[in-house]
Design an enzyme around this catalytic site. Sequence first.
Site, short mmCIF file in Angstrom:
data_model
loop_
_atom_site.label_atom_id
_atom_site.label_comp_id
_atom_site.label_asym_id
_atom_site.label_seq_id
_atom_site.Cartn_x
_atom_site.Cartn_y
_atom_site.Cartn_z
N HIS A 18 0.84 -1.20 0.00
CA HIS A 18 0.00 0.00 0.00
C HIS A 18 0.87 1.26 0.00
O HIS A 18 0.61 2.21 -0.74
CB HIS A 18 -0.88 0.05 1.26
N LYS A 42 -16.61 -6.57 6.90
CA LYS A 42 -15.57 -7.36 7.59
C LYS A 42 -15.37 -6.84 9.00
O LYS A 42 -15.49 -5.65 9.25
CB LYS A 42 -14.23 -7.23 6.85
N ARG A 91 -2.01 -6.19 -8.12
CA ARG A 91 -0.90 -7.09 -7.82
C ARG A 91 -0.76 -8.17 -8.88
O ARG A 91 0.32 -8.47 -9.34
CB ARG A 91 -1.09 -7.75 -6.46
N SER A 129 -3.02 -7.30 3.24
CA SER A 129 -3.29 -7.16 4.67
C SER A 129 -3.63 -8.51 5.29
O SER A 129 -3.28 -8.79 6.43
CB SER A 129 -4.46 -6.19 4.89
O1 PNS Z 1 -9.06 -2.67 0.30
P1 PNS Z 1 -10.38 -3.16 -0.24
O2 PNS Z 1 -11.17 -3.84 0.86
O3 PNS Z 1 -10.22 -4.01 -1.46
O4 PNS Z 1 -11.20 -1.83 -0.67
C1 PNS Z 1 -12.47 -1.94 -1.28
C2 PNS Z 1 -13.10 -0.56 -1.49
C3 PNS Z 1 -13.16 0.24 -0.20
C4 PNS Z 1 -12.28 0.21 -2.50
C5 PNS Z 1 -14.52 -0.81 -2.08
O5 PNS Z 1 -15.19 -1.70 -1.26
C6 PNS Z 1 -15.34 0.47 -2.20
O6 PNS Z 1 -15.07 1.32 -3.00
N1 PNS Z 1 -16.42 0.57 -1.38
C7 PNS Z 1 -17.30 1.72 -1.35
C8 PNS Z 1 -18.72 1.35 -1.77
C9 PNS Z 1 -18.93 1.60 -3.27
O7 PNS Z 1 -18.70 2.67 -3.77
N2 PNS Z 1 -19.42 0.57 -3.99
C10 PNS Z 1 -19.71 0.68 -5.41
C11 PNS Z 1 -18.48 0.42 -6.27
S1 PNS Z 1 -18.10 -1.27 -6.34
#
Ligand code: PNS
Length: 160
Positions: A18, A42, A91, A129
């Site tokens: 990150h 989560k 990745r 993570s």
């Molecule tokens: O590190 P992660 O858990 O892969 O991050 C995921 C994240 C936070 C980027 C994703 O869950 C997100 O953008 N959530 C916000 C909700 C949203 O906008 N959903 C619609 C797009 S899929």
Amino acid sequence: MFKTAIIPGSFDPITNGHLDIITRTAALFDKVYVAILENSAKKPLFSVTERIELIKRVTSDLTNIEVEGFSGLLVDYANRRSAKFIIKGLRAVSDFEYEFQMALTNKQLAAHIETFFITTSCQYSYLSSSIVKEVASLGGSLKDLVPDSIINDVAEKFKN
Ligand code: PNS
């Protein structure tokens, strides 16, 4: 034109992978918001407040970074911050399908916001993570997995 980007994620905890993406993004944009999703289903290891503190600590040398939590749609948050760029680290091919789906969904919701993918640096391509938490839970060394300044914070979470 002043360019603002968002790097969204769970960051539970922030890894060296990150940090690599954050550092490289900070060099490309005028302002970068590292945005931690607050309403994740989560059960997190670190609270959002703790994660903000850890990320601030390891990015203290970067002057154009803000770290904060967000809830709701990412594109709504990006609009509130006047950011037209969402940055995601990739990745491996296995990341792509989900990331592609999210990018297209965000494009459908807000056509003026672009998602840019940055490929991870080779040495971090295995890192996540979840892997950090697995190693920490089994008492392994976190050296090179997370920034040195947060190793103790992660290890402490697994002490009885
Ligand atoms: O590190 P992660 O858990 O892969 O991050 C995921 C994240 C936070 C980027 C994703 O869950 C997100 O953008 N959530 C916000 C909700 C949203 O906008 N959903 C619609 C797009 S899929």
